[in-house]
Design an enzyme around this catalytic site. Structure first.
Site, PDB file in Angstrom:
ATOM      1  N   ARG A 174       0.824  -1.198   0.000  1.00 36.71           N
ATOM      2  CA  ARG A 174       0.000   0.000   0.000  1.00 36.71           C
ATOM      3  C   ARG A 174       0.866   1.259   0.000  1.00 36.71           C
ATOM      4  NH1 ARG A 174      -5.384   0.866   1.353  1.00 36.71           N
ATOM      5  NH2 ARG A 174      -5.906  -1.300   1.512  1.00 36.71           N
ATOM      6  N   ASP A 187      -9.536   2.338  -7.373  1.00 35.93           N
ATOM      7  CA  ASP A 187     -10.146   1.975  -6.108  1.00 35.93           C
ATOM      8  C   ASP A 187     -10.110   0.465  -5.869  1.00 35.93           C
ATOM      9  OD1 ASP A 187     -11.376   3.065  -3.994  1.00 35.93           O
ATOM     10  OD2 ASP A 187     -13.419   2.992  -4.785  1.00 35.93           O
ATOM     11  N   LEU A 242      -9.211  14.786  -1.526  1.00 35.67           N
ATOM     12  CA  LEU A 242      -8.289  15.567  -2.342  1.00 35.67           C
ATOM     13  C   LEU A 242      -9.052  16.802  -2.844  1.00 35.67           C
ATOM     14  CD1 LEU A 242      -5.344  15.191  -3.741  1.00 35.67           C
ATOM     15  CD2 LEU A 242      -6.714  14.930  -5.805  1.00 35.67           C
ATOM     16  N   CYS A 247     -10.167  27.491   7.715  1.00 34.96           N
ATOM     17  CA  CYS A 247     -11.523  26.947   7.516  1.00 34.96           C
ATOM     18  C   CYS A 247     -11.719  25.660   8.338  1.00 34.96           C
ATOM     19  CB  CYS A 247     -11.707  26.653   6.028  1.00 34.96           C
ATOM     20  SG  CYS A 247     -13.247  25.820   5.621  1.00 34.96           S
ATOM     21  N   CYS A 301     -17.629  22.376   1.607  1.00 36.60           N
ATOM     22  CA  CYS A 301     -16.268  22.861   1.345  1.00 36.60           C
ATOM     23  C   CYS A 301     -16.327  24.035   0.359  1.00 36.60           C
ATOM     24  CB  CYS A 301     -15.396  21.738   0.776  1.00 36.60           C
ATOM     25  SG  CYS A 301     -13.733  22.309   0.385  1.00 36.60           S
TER      26      CYS A 301
HETATM   27  S1  SF4 Z   1     -14.257  22.559   4.204  1.00 36.36           S
HETATM   28 FE1  SF4 Z   1     -12.731  22.262   2.581  1.00 36.36          FE
HETATM   29  S2  SF4 Z   1     -11.355  24.034   2.763  1.00 36.36           S
HETATM   30 FE2  SF4 Z   1     -12.563  23.929   4.648  1.00 36.36          FE
HETATM   31  S3  SF4 Z   1     -11.229  22.753   6.045  1.00 36.36           S
HETATM   32 FE3  SF4 Z   1     -12.629  21.309   5.072  1.00 36.36          FE
HETATM   33  S4  SF4 Z   1     -11.515  20.511   3.313  1.00 36.36           S
HETATM   34 FE4  SF4 Z   1     -10.456  22.385   3.971  1.00 36.36          FE
END
Ligand code: SF4
Ligand code: SF4
EC number: 1.17.99.6
Length: 308
Positions: free
Chosen positions: A62, A133, A157, A190, A247
């Site tokens: 892996r 996957d 990602l 964030c 996000c």
């Molecule tokens: S919402 Fe998106 S930008 Fe904000 S901490 Fe989570 S992964 Fe990062």
């Protein structure tokens, strides 16, 4: 091999990937994933994989694809967009967007086969293996190493240009290529994903307890869903997109152009009641060739009953 040849080959592979509909393509030298090793070990030791015992298998492979594929020299990572243009109706139990259309394993495998074929035709005898996957490969780590995005606090990602709604696949080749570099993490201060997770599965930035994730409960778990989770699933009946939906980088998601990822119209129009009344026959029709077949009819019924 000269630097020029490596550059030319890499450029060719990236152009072919674009032609086949991939969003982007990045390349890394195959080898041991040094930074990932302690993280994976800790994650497994903390049992964050729950019943996903397969995560414990092939620990060394892996982390090092040269143990998986003879003479592996390069890992070519590819992203394929699945962000839909239409969504389920608001009064419905929710399905993760990646599962709207046909099973991505088959769709992507076909594209990877074509890419490999084109590499062989244009570059010469190259031996390689395609993965979606399906094997012990840390796909997000390879994609991040190849500069396709960074691994966000929700462990997905993320890219600045198109967010995170895409599949990740790899070709491992015995061909030396020009290599890309990782990009900067833009999560900054964030915490939207951590705050929004309905089951508090994101324990801390970048640490997701897979055994607490709704995706795990609704797809991987074979037994009954633990009673203490009742009322916490925010209407998700297959997978969960909450930490991606919130996000901010996913404001930049654009609809995919892959007809095979378009859903059966019933999937979009069904109300909660329709899902509660679903028969096995309708299940087979709506989810023909869909990844949702993984839960089987009984599994989906279990999830729906849990939400009622
Ligand atoms: S919402 Fe998106 S930008 Fe904000 S901490 Fe989570 S992964 Fe990062
Ligand atoms: S997929 Fe859902 S349950 Fe899992 S970590 Fe993200 S928000 Fe939480």
């Amino acid at each position: 091999m000269s630097i020029n040849a490596k550059e030319t080959y890499s450029k060719f592979i990236k152009e072919e990937a674009k032609r086949l509909g991939f969003l982007s393509c990045g390349i890394s030298k195959a080898g041991f994933l040094e930074d990932e090793a302690p993280r994976l070990e800790k994650w497994l030791n903390n049992n964050h994989n729950g019943q996903m015992a397969y995560m414990e298998n092939h620990f060394d492979k892996r982390l090092n694809p040269t143990l998986l594929v003879d003479d592996a020299k390069s890992v070519v990572s590819l992203l394929l967009n699945y962000f839909p243009s239409e969504f389920q109706n608001d009064n419905s139990f929710k399905i993760s967007k990646y599962a709207y259309g046909q099973d991505y394993h088959f769709v992507i495998k076909e594209k990877l086969k074509e890419l490999l074929h084109s590499i062989e035709e244009n570059i010469g005898a190259v031996s390689g293996r395609a993965f979606v996957d399906s094997a012990p490969i840390l796909d997000k780590a390879w994609a991040a190493k190849s500069g396709l995005g960074w691994i966000g606090k929700n462990s997905n990602l993320i890219t600045q240009k198109v967010g995170s709604f895409y599949f990740i696949a790899e070709l491992i080749l015995d061909l030396e290529l020009e290599y890309d570099h990782a990009v900067t993490d833009h999560c900054g201060s964030c915490t939207a994903c951590i705050d929004a997770c309905p089951t508090q599965a994101i324990l801390a930035p970048y640490i997701v307890d897979g055994s607490k994730c709704i995706s795990y409960y609704t797809i991987e778990l074979k037994e009954n869903i633990p009673h203490e989770m009742k009322g916490k699933f925010d209407e998700w009946m297959f997978g969960c997109d909450t930490c991606q939906d919130v996000c901010p980088w996913n404001r930049f998601s654009k609809p995919h152009a892959e007809p095979l990822f378009n859903p059966n119209p019933d999937l979009l129009s069904f109300s909660k009641q329709d899902w509660m009344d679903i028969t096995e026959e309708t299940f087979r029709k709506v989810f023909k060739n869909s990844p949702i077949k993984r839960t089987k009819f009984e599994g989906l019924k279990r999830n729906i009953n849990f939400l009622e």
